[in-house]
Design a protein around this motif. Structure first.
Motif, PDB file in Angstrom:
ATOM      1  N   ALA A  33       0.291  21.345   3.502  1.00 14.03           N
ATOM      2  CA  ALA A  33       0.504  22.199   4.582  1.00 14.03           C
ATOM      3  C   ALA A  33       1.794  22.990   4.056  1.00 14.03           C
ATOM      4  CB  ALA A  33       0.777  21.801   5.202  1.00 14.03           C
ATOM      5  N   GLU A  34       3.084  21.867   3.947  1.00 11.22           N
ATOM      6  CA  GLU A  34       4.143  22.940   3.522  1.00 11.22           C
ATOM      7  C   GLU A  34       4.770  22.887   2.237  1.00 11.22           C
ATOM      8  OE1 GLU A  34       6.919  19.815   4.673  1.00 11.22           O
ATOM      9  OE2 GLU A  34       5.954  18.878   5.935  1.00 11.22           O
ATOM     10  N   THR A  35       3.832  22.937   1.033  1.00 12.38           N
ATOM     11  CA  THR A  35       3.952  22.968  -0.320  1.00 12.38           C
ATOM     12  C   THR A  35       2.971  24.009  -0.914  1.00 12.38           C
ATOM     13  OG1 THR A  35       3.584  21.134  -1.383  1.00 12.38           O
ATOM     14  CG2 THR A  35       5.713  21.360  -0.307  1.00 12.38           C
ATOM     15  N   GLY A  36       1.766  23.914   0.174  1.00 10.48           N
ATOM     16  CA  GLY A  36       0.409  24.452  -0.928  1.00 10.48           C
ATOM     17  C   GLY A  36       0.420  23.735  -2.200  1.00 10.48           C
ATOM     18  N   GLY A  37       0.405  22.925  -2.252  1.00  9.01           N
ATOM     19  CA  GLY A  37       0.349  21.959  -3.784  1.00  9.01           C
ATOM     20  C   GLY A  37      -0.460  20.851  -3.383  1.00  9.01           C
ATOM     21  N   ALA A  38      -0.242  19.656  -4.814  1.00  6.52           N
ATOM     22  CA  ALA A  38      -1.069  18.978  -4.102  1.00  6.52           C
ATOM     23  C   ALA A  38      -0.759  17.930  -5.730  1.00  6.52           C
ATOM     24  CB  ALA A  38      -2.972  19.369  -4.857  1.00  6.52           C
ATOM     25  N   SER A  39       0.084  17.864  -5.209  1.00  8.10           N
ATOM     26  CA  SER A  39       1.240  16.609  -6.577  1.00  8.10           C
ATOM     27  C   SER A  39       1.196  15.385  -5.837  1.00  8.10           C
ATOM     28  CB  SER A  39       2.469  17.204  -7.154  1.00  8.10           C
ATOM     29  OG  SER A  39       3.236  16.163  -7.008  1.00  8.10           O
ATOM     30  N   LEU A  40       0.481  15.019  -7.144  1.00  6.21           N
ATOM     31  CA  LEU A  40       0.530  13.454  -6.781  1.00  6.21           C
ATOM     32  C   LEU A  40       1.645  12.677  -6.736  1.00  6.21           C
ATOM     33  CD1 LEU A  40      -3.277  12.236  -8.704  1.00  6.21           C
ATOM     34  CD2 LEU A  40      -3.300  13.164  -6.129  1.00  6.21           C
ATOM     35  N   ASP A  41       2.923  12.546  -7.254  1.00  3.31           N
ATOM     36  CA  ASP A  41       4.212  11.725  -7.515  1.00  3.31           C
ATOM     37  C   ASP A  41       4.167  12.635  -5.941  1.00  3.31           C
ATOM     38  OD1 ASP A  41       3.700  10.829  -9.844  1.00  3.31           O
ATOM     39  OD2 ASP A  41       4.524  13.073 -10.683  1.00  3.31           O
ATOM     40  N   ALA A  42       4.934  13.944  -5.678  1.00  6.49           N
ATOM     41  CA  ALA A  42       5.290  13.978  -4.726  1.00  6.49           C
ATOM     42  C   ALA A  42       4.206  13.116  -3.106  1.00  6.49           C
ATOM     43  CB  ALA A  42       5.061  15.164  -4.256  1.00  6.49           C
ATOM     44  N   VAL A  43       3.390  13.394  -3.658  1.00  5.67           N
ATOM     45  CA  VAL A  43       1.921  12.533  -1.585  1.00  5.67           C
ATOM     46  C   VAL A  43       2.781  11.027  -2.334  1.00  5.67           C
ATOM     47  CG1 VAL A  43      -0.536  11.467  -1.459  1.00  5.67           C
ATOM     48  CG2 VAL A  43       0.083  14.312  -2.234  1.00  5.67           C
ATOM     49  N   ALA A  44       2.184  10.155  -3.497  1.00  6.92           N
ATOM     50  CA  ALA A  44       3.073   9.086  -3.039  1.00  6.92           C
ATOM     51  C   ALA A  44       4.105   9.180  -2.819  1.00  6.92           C
ATOM     52  CB  ALA A  44       2.757   8.192  -4.682  1.00  6.92           C
ATOM     53  N   ARG A  45       5.270   9.908  -3.199  1.00  7.31           N
ATOM     54  CA  ARG A  45       6.357   9.680  -2.023  1.00  7.31           C
ATOM     55  C   ARG A  45       6.910   9.941  -1.097  1.00  7.31           C
ATOM     56  NH1 ARG A  45       8.255  12.542  -6.973  1.00  7.31           N
ATOM     57  NH2 ARG A  45       7.914  14.579  -5.455  1.00  7.31           N
ATOM     58  N   ARG A  46       5.499  10.403  -0.431  1.00  4.78           N
ATOM     59  CA  ARG A  46       5.169  10.693   0.818  1.00  4.78           C
ATOM     60  C   ARG A  46       5.412   9.367   1.404  1.00  4.78           C
ATOM     61  NH1 ARG A  46       5.455  15.939   2.600  1.00  4.78           N
ATOM     62  NH2 ARG A  46       5.867  16.222   5.301  1.00  4.78           N
ATOM     63  N   ALA A  47       4.209   9.026   0.882  1.00  2.00           N
ATOM     64  CA  ALA A  47       3.390   7.919   1.731  1.00  2.00           C
ATOM     65  C   ALA A  47       3.731   6.740   1.537  1.00  2.00           C
ATOM     66  CB  ALA A  47       1.950   8.016   0.909  1.00  2.00           C
ATOM     67  N   ASP A  48       4.840   6.698   0.306  1.00  2.54           N
ATOM     68  CA  ASP A  48       5.662   5.513   0.065  1.00  2.54           C
ATOM     69  C   ASP A  48       4.639   4.848  -0.670  1.00  2.54           C
ATOM     70  OD1 ASP A  48       8.288   3.836  -0.555  1.00  2.54           O
ATOM     71  OD2 ASP A  48       7.317   3.189   2.268  1.00  2.54           O
ATOM     72  N   VAL A  49       4.063   5.285  -1.790  1.00  5.02           N
ATOM     73  CA  VAL A  49       3.452   4.266  -1.932  1.00  5.02           C
ATOM     74  C   VAL A  49       3.881   4.130  -3.544  1.00  5.02           C
ATOM     75  CG1 VAL A  49       1.784   4.050  -0.556  1.00  5.02           C
ATOM     76  CG2 VAL A  49       1.684   5.371  -2.204  1.00  5.02           C
ATOM     77  N   ALA A  50       3.607   3.477  -4.258  1.00 13.87           N
ATOM     78  CA  ALA A  50       3.084   4.191  -6.284  1.00 13.87           C
ATOM     79  C   ALA A  50       1.906   4.608  -6.680  1.00 13.87           C
ATOM     80  CB  ALA A  50       3.108   2.761  -6.687  1.00 13.87           C
ATOM     81  N   ARG A  51       2.247   5.541  -7.684  1.00 16.23           N
ATOM     82  CA  ARG A  51       1.511   6.427  -8.126  1.00 16.23           C
ATOM     83  C   ARG A  51      -0.357   5.877  -8.394  1.00 16.23           C
ATOM     84  NH1 ARG A  51       0.203   9.869 -12.488  1.00 16.23           N
ATOM     85  NH2 ARG A  51      -0.024  12.054 -11.335  1.00 16.23           N
ATOM     86  N   ALA A  52       0.291   4.747  -8.687  1.00 19.84           N
ATOM     87  CA  ALA A  52      -0.975   3.646  -9.396  1.00 19.84           C
ATOM     88  C   ALA A  52      -1.893   3.809  -7.744  1.00 19.84           C
ATOM     89  CB  ALA A  52      -0.650   2.564 -10.090  1.00 19.84           C
ATOM     90  N   THR A  53      -1.213   3.136  -6.972  1.00 19.63           N
ATOM     91  CA  THR A  53      -2.216   2.789  -5.471  1.00 19.63           C
ATOM     92  C   THR A  53      -2.589   4.360  -5.555  1.00 19.63           C
ATOM     93  OG1 THR A  53      -0.325   1.471  -4.927  1.00 19.63           O
ATOM     94  CG2 THR A  53      -1.850   2.524  -3.620  1.00 19.63           C
ATOM     95  N   VAL A  54      -1.928   5.567  -5.512  1.00 20.85           N
ATOM     96  CA  VAL A  54      -3.003   6.840  -4.707  1.00 20.85           C
ATOM     97  C   VAL A  54      -4.025   6.603  -6.460  1.00 20.85           C
ATOM     98  CG1 VAL A  54      -3.075   8.983  -4.783  1.00 20.85           C
ATOM     99  CG2 VAL A  54      -1.197   8.213  -4.491  1.00 20.85           C
ATOM    100  N   TYR A  55      -4.268   6.676  -7.160  1.00 16.45           N
ATOM    101  CA  TYR A  55      -5.248   6.515  -8.169  1.00 16.45           C
ATOM    102  C   TYR A  55      -6.025   5.336  -8.131  1.00 16.45           C
ATOM    103  CZ  TYR A  55      -3.992  10.394 -11.751  1.00 16.45           C
ATOM    104  OH  TYR A  55      -3.566  11.428 -12.120  1.00 16.45           O
ATOM    105  N   TYR A  56      -5.674   4.230  -7.863  1.00 23.94           N
ATOM    106  CA  TYR A  56      -6.707   3.184  -7.267  1.00 23.94           C
ATOM    107  C   TYR A  56      -7.271   3.408  -5.730  1.00 23.94           C
ATOM    108  CZ  TYR A  56      -7.935  -1.440  -5.834  1.00 23.94           C
ATOM    109  OH  TYR A  56      -8.628  -2.468  -5.548  1.00 23.94           O
ATOM    110  N   GLN A  57      -6.921   4.020  -4.641  1.00 24.04           N
ATOM    111  CA  GLN A  57      -7.903   4.191  -4.174  1.00 24.04           C
ATOM    112  C   GLN A  57      -8.576   5.504  -3.448  1.00 24.04           C
ATOM    113  OE1 GLN A  57      -7.802   3.303  -0.656  1.00 24.04           O
ATOM    114  NE2 GLN A  57      -6.168   1.368  -1.079  1.00 24.04           N
ATOM    115  N   PHE A  58      -8.447   6.903  -5.079  1.00 20.18           N
ATOM    116  CA  PHE A  58      -8.824   7.402  -4.684  1.00 20.18           C
ATOM    117  C   PHE A  58      -9.469   7.909  -6.749  1.00 20.18           C
ATOM    118  CE2 PHE A  58      -6.109   7.878  -0.835  1.00 20.18           C
ATOM    119  CZ  PHE A  58      -7.260   7.988  -0.498  1.00 20.18           C
ATOM    120  N   GLY A  59      -9.328   7.550  -7.524  1.00 27.73           N
ATOM    121  CA  GLY A  59      -9.883   8.311  -8.505  1.00 27.73           C
ATOM    122  C   GLY A  59      -9.055   9.350  -9.735  1.00 27.73           C
TER     123      GLY A  59
END
Length: 205
Positions: free
Chosen positions: A31-57
């Motif tokens: 909503a804020e940026t129009g992007g879908a950067s996994l690094d940015a999402v991980a930082r925002r959720a306060d998790v490691a990037r690997a966690t995002v991959y583990y959860q969603f592939g």
């Protein structure tokens, strides 16, 4: 409950909470940026990037989860009601109504997501798959209409697209240019357009 069962349940609750936090972060980032950067999402959720991959592939998996969250919040489960109504025009009306409620859940996020789909092939596949399901539903419903035009399914598909509701939504309906309520307020106009395009009665029964 055994200690082992309790620990397993606790771990599952933690996994579910983390997953929900990542999905919420992805929605906010879109909503804020129009992007879908996994690094940015991980930082925002306060998790490691690997966690995002583990959860969603993958990014596509994360965006599928975002779409699922929007669908759940928007009451898309009610879409099944449209296919059980005996009156074919009432069924089409319900389809239009439910789609309006769904698109209204997060107008800005949905707008950004669909814009990104035009630029990013991976995102495009996610959205195309969702749109294909709506097209199939439109074909089923219009197939029940008496004397429907040959292109009825395509017309219903186009008229129930997010872009149609978004274009018809008015600032006055919600008090703000991007108010989500404006899309719900556009539903009667979409209903009139659908009935006119498909040769139905002017007013819902």
């Amino acid at each position: 409950m055994s200690p082992r069962s309790y620990r397993m349940g606790q771990r599952q609750a933690e996994v579910d909470e983390t997953r929900a936090r990542i999905v919420a972060a992805a929605r906010a980032h879109l909503a804020e940026t129009g992007g879908a950067s996994l690094d940015a999402v991980a930082r925002r959720a306060d998790v490691a990037r690997a966690t995002v991959y583990y959860q969603f592939g993958s990014k596509a998996g994360l965006l599928e989860a975002v779409c699922d969250a929007l669908a759940e919040q928007g009451g898309m489960a009610r879409l099944a009601e449209a296919f059980t109504l005996a009156d074919p025009w009432a069924a089409v009306d319900r389809f239009v109504e439910v789609m309006g409620g769904f698109w209204a859940v997060d107008r800005v996020c949905t707008r950004r997501l669909r814009a990104l789909a035009a630029l990013d092939e991976e995102v495009g596949r996610v959205i195309a798959d969702r749109d294909a399901r709506r097209r199939e539903g439109a074909a089923v419903l219009t197939g029940r209409l008496p004397a429907a035009p040959p292109d009825a399914a395509g017309l219903l598909f186009v008229l129930t697209a997010f872009e149609t509701y978004d274009a018809l939504a008015t600032e006055a309906a919600a008090g703000a240019p991007d108010g989500d309520g404006a899309l719900t307020a556009a539903t009667p106009a979409v209903t009139r357009l659908v009935r006119a395009a498909l040769g139905g009665p002017a007013e819902p029964s």
